[in-house]
Design a protein around this motif. Structure first.
Motif, PDB file in Angstrom:
ATOM      1  N   LEU A 164      -3.996   1.753  11.366  1.00 53.88           N
ATOM      2  CA  LEU A 164      -2.816   2.202  10.691  1.00 53.88           C
ATOM      3  C   LEU A 164      -2.117   1.967   9.159  1.00 53.88           C
ATOM      4  O   LEU A 164      -1.142   2.517   8.734  1.00 53.88           O
ATOM      5  N   PHE A 165      -3.157   1.861   8.405  1.00 57.06           N
ATOM      6  CA  PHE A 165      -3.807   2.359   6.607  1.00 57.06           C
ATOM      7  C   PHE A 165      -3.973   3.782   6.045  1.00 57.06           C
ATOM      8  O   PHE A 165      -3.396   4.426   5.571  1.00 57.06           O
ATOM      9  N   LYS A 166      -4.775   4.391   7.508  1.00 51.65           N
ATOM     10  CA  LYS A 166      -4.916   5.448   7.731  1.00 51.65           C
ATOM     11  C   LYS A 166      -3.434   6.135   7.453  1.00 51.65           C
ATOM     12  O   LYS A 166      -3.333   7.929   7.104  1.00 51.65           O
ATOM     13  N   THR A 167      -2.777   6.090   8.241  1.00 50.83           N
ATOM     14  CA  THR A 167      -1.835   7.077   9.330  1.00 50.83           C
ATOM     15  C   THR A 167      -0.630   6.235   8.135  1.00 50.83           C
ATOM     16  O   THR A 167       0.248   7.544   7.706  1.00 50.83           O
ATOM     17  N   ALA A 168      -0.269   5.316   7.211  1.00 51.51           N
ATOM     18  CA  ALA A 168       0.600   5.710   6.549  1.00 51.51           C
ATOM     19  C   ALA A 168      -0.028   6.102   5.278  1.00 51.51           C
ATOM     20  O   ALA A 168       1.173   6.263   4.375  1.00 51.51           O
ATOM     21  N   ALA A 169      -1.698   6.174   4.738  1.00 51.15           N
ATOM     22  CA  ALA A 169      -1.528   7.169   4.023  1.00 51.15           C
ATOM     23  C   ALA A 169      -1.734   8.729   4.022  1.00 51.15           C
ATOM     24  O   ALA A 169      -0.418   9.599   3.042  1.00 51.15           O
ATOM     25  N   ASN A 170      -1.702   8.902   5.408  1.00 48.74           N
ATOM     26  CA  ASN A 170      -1.011  10.000   5.727  1.00 48.74           C
ATOM     27  C   ASN A 170       0.295  10.772   5.621  1.00 48.74           C
ATOM     28  O   ASN A 170       0.486  11.200   5.181  1.00 48.74           O
ATOM     29  N   LEU A 171       0.817   9.471   5.593  1.00 51.73           N
ATOM     30  CA  LEU A 171       2.403   9.783   5.899  1.00 51.73           C
ATOM     31  C   LEU A 171       3.024  10.215   4.542  1.00 51.73           C
ATOM     32  O   LEU A 171       4.128  10.685   4.062  1.00 51.73           O
ATOM     33  N   SER A 172       2.761   9.204   3.508  1.00 50.32           N
ATOM     34  CA  SER A 172       2.541   8.866   2.387  1.00 50.32           C
ATOM     35  C   SER A 172       2.112  10.447   1.492  1.00 50.32           C
ATOM     36  O   SER A 172       2.889  10.728   0.846  1.00 50.32           O
ATOM     37  N   PHE A 202       1.089  -1.069  -0.364  1.00 50.13           N
ATOM     38  CA  PHE A 202       0.096  -0.242   0.392  1.00 50.13           C
ATOM     39  C   PHE A 202       0.584   1.186  -0.435  1.00 50.13           C
ATOM     40  O   PHE A 202       1.129   2.152  -1.050  1.00 50.13           O
ATOM     41  N   ALA A 203       2.004   1.235   0.511  1.00 50.03           N
ATOM     42  CA  ALA A 203       2.643   2.293   0.880  1.00 50.03           C
ATOM     43  C   ALA A 203       4.183   2.741  -0.729  1.00 50.03           C
ATOM     44  O   ALA A 203       4.081   3.983  -0.767  1.00 50.03           O
ATOM     45  N   ALA A 204       4.135   1.482  -0.518  1.00 50.03           N
ATOM     46  CA  ALA A 204       5.022   1.653  -2.125  1.00 50.03           C
ATOM     47  C   ALA A 204       3.717   2.055  -3.319  1.00 50.03           C
ATOM     48  O   ALA A 204       4.254   2.795  -4.004  1.00 50.03           O
ATOM     49  N   ARG A 205       2.614   1.806  -3.315  1.00 51.48           N
ATOM     50  CA  ARG A 205       1.367   2.317  -4.384  1.00 51.48           C
ATOM     51  C   ARG A 205       1.282   4.139  -4.022  1.00 51.48           C
ATOM     52  O   ARG A 205       1.329   4.820  -4.992  1.00 51.48           O
ATOM     53  N   ARG A 206       1.123   4.253  -2.863  1.00 47.63           N
ATOM     54  CA  ARG A 206       1.078   5.977  -2.645  1.00 47.63           C
ATOM     55  C   ARG A 206       1.799   6.509  -2.630  1.00 47.63           C
ATOM     56  O   ARG A 206       2.512   7.720  -2.651  1.00 47.63           O
ATOM     57  N   ALA A 207       3.661   6.421  -2.753  1.00 43.39           N
ATOM     58  CA  ALA A 207       4.734   6.675  -2.114  1.00 43.39           C
ATOM     59  C   ALA A 207       5.684   6.210  -3.091  1.00 43.39           C
ATOM     60  O   ALA A 207       5.754   6.796  -4.436  1.00 43.39           O
ATOM     61  N   SER A 208       6.740   5.594  -3.095  1.00 41.49           N
ATOM     62  CA  SER A 208       7.309   5.078  -3.309  1.00 41.49           C
ATOM     63  C   SER A 208       8.286   3.571  -2.668  1.00 41.49           C
ATOM     64  O   SER A 208       7.870   3.115  -2.147  1.00 41.49           O
ATOM     65  N   PRO A 209       8.656   2.841  -3.755  1.00 41.95           N
ATOM     66  CA  PRO A 209       9.336   1.069  -2.882  1.00 41.95           C
ATOM     67  C   PRO A 209      10.209   1.588  -2.635  1.00 41.95           C
ATOM     68  O   PRO A 209      10.839   1.131  -0.479  1.00 41.95           O
ATOM     69  N   HIS A 210      11.378   2.946  -2.118  1.00 44.11           N
ATOM     70  CA  HIS A 210      12.378   2.921  -1.321  1.00 44.11           C
ATOM     71  C   HIS A 210      11.570   3.795   0.216  1.00 44.11           C
ATOM     72  O   HIS A 210      12.572   3.521   0.673  1.00 44.11           O
ATOM     73  N   SER A 211      10.507   3.912   0.255  1.00 44.09           N
ATOM     74  CA  SER A 211      10.198   4.348   0.831  1.00 44.09           C
ATOM     75  C   SER A 211       9.498   3.922   1.929  1.00 44.09           C
ATOM     76  O   SER A 211       8.455   4.283   2.941  1.00 44.09           O
ATOM     77  N   ALA A 212       8.311   2.764   0.783  1.00 50.11           N
ATOM     78  CA  ALA A 212       7.474   2.163   1.720  1.00 50.11           C
ATOM     79  C   ALA A 212       7.738   1.815   3.399  1.00 50.11           C
ATOM     80  O   ALA A 212       6.656   1.970   4.371  1.00 50.11           O
ATOM     81  N   GLU A 213       8.925   1.161   3.635  1.00 50.22           N
ATOM     82  CA  GLU A 213       9.288   0.306   4.785  1.00 50.22           C
ATOM     83  C   GLU A 213       9.627   1.646   5.572  1.00 50.22           C
ATOM     84  O   GLU A 213       9.249   1.620   6.308  1.00 50.22           O
ATOM     85  N   ASP A 214       9.691   2.209   5.530  1.00 52.42           N
ATOM     86  CA  ASP A 214       9.892   3.929   6.109  1.00 52.42           C
ATOM     87  C   ASP A 214       8.659   3.846   7.244  1.00 52.42           C
ATOM     88  O   ASP A 214       8.518   4.787   8.171  1.00 52.42           O
ATOM     89  N   ILE A 215       7.962   3.994   5.789  1.00 54.33           N
ATOM     90  CA  ILE A 215       6.600   4.637   5.661  1.00 54.33           C
ATOM     91  C   ILE A 215       5.943   3.400   6.750  1.00 54.33           C
ATOM     92  O   ILE A 215       4.749   3.208   7.913  1.00 54.33           O
ATOM     93  N   ALA A 216       5.728   2.321   6.487  1.00 52.00           N
ATOM     94  CA  ALA A 216       5.332   1.127   7.514  1.00 52.00           C
ATOM     95  C   ALA A 216       5.512   0.936   9.028  1.00 52.00           C
ATOM     96  O   ALA A 216       4.478   0.822   9.655  1.00 52.00           O
TER      97      ALA A 216
END
Length: 175
Positions: A58-66, A21-35
């Motif tokens: 968790l998903f709302k937080t990840a969306a906001n962070l992205s 989800f984070a990789a789709r919303r932001a980028s693959p290299h930042s997905a781990e940090d977001i999660a």
């Protein structure tokens, strides 16, 4: 089940999905940090028992962070330059010591006034006004109805305005 075990279970069950989800919303290299940040925020939430749906949190937080990361990247790209910046010639944006002390005192007064409210009102207000959650999202995070979330936020807002109105918001907002 303790929260430690629940968080471990949530991590095992949803981390892969959250990473995708984070990789789709932001980028693959930042997905781990977001999660990781989403799990940290869940773990550090002041009232874990009030979170009715940890997965949604968790998903709302990840969306906001992205979204925040995207905004940051856009600003950085827009103003990025290969030329070095002479930082000595830039005007300081730091507040004066007097302004910093005044701001700290104002924050302490605000927190003291907010602290007079029941905990659920405080949490609802912070989630809505500072974290940007809608009433249904606040309700889900606190395990209450959307109408109750709205009522708690309104109660907190009225309390803050009543106790700090003109001092914080000027003549237009206090009345």
């Amino acid at each position: 089940m303790t929260w430690h075990h629940l968080l471990d279970k949530l991590f095992r069950k949803h981390n892969g999905e959250l990473l995708a989800f984070a990789a789709r919303r932001a980028s693959p290299h930042s997905a781990e940090d977001i999660a990781q940040e989403a799990f940290l925020r869940l773990m550090n939430h002041p009232d874990l028992d009030a979170i009715d749906n940890p997965r949604a949190y968790l998903f709302k937080t990840a969306a906001n962070l992205s979204s925040n990361l995207y905004d940051y990247d856009q600003v950085r790209r827009r103003y990025h330059s290969d030329e070095p910046v002479d930082t000595e010639s830039l005007p300081s944006t730091a507040p004066s010591p007097d302004a910093a002390v005044a701001a700290q005192q104002q924050l302490e007064r605000f927190l003291a006034v907010l602290g007079l409210l029941p905990e659920v009102c405080q949490h609802a207000f912070v989630l809505n006004k500072f974290d940007g959650l809608s009433y249904p999202e606040v309700a889900a995070a606190l395990g209450i109805s959307a109408k109750s979330a709205q009522r708690y936020v309104l109660k907190a807002w009225q309390h803050v305005l009543q106790n700090l109105g003109e001092e914080f918001f000027g003549d237009g907002m206090a009345g």
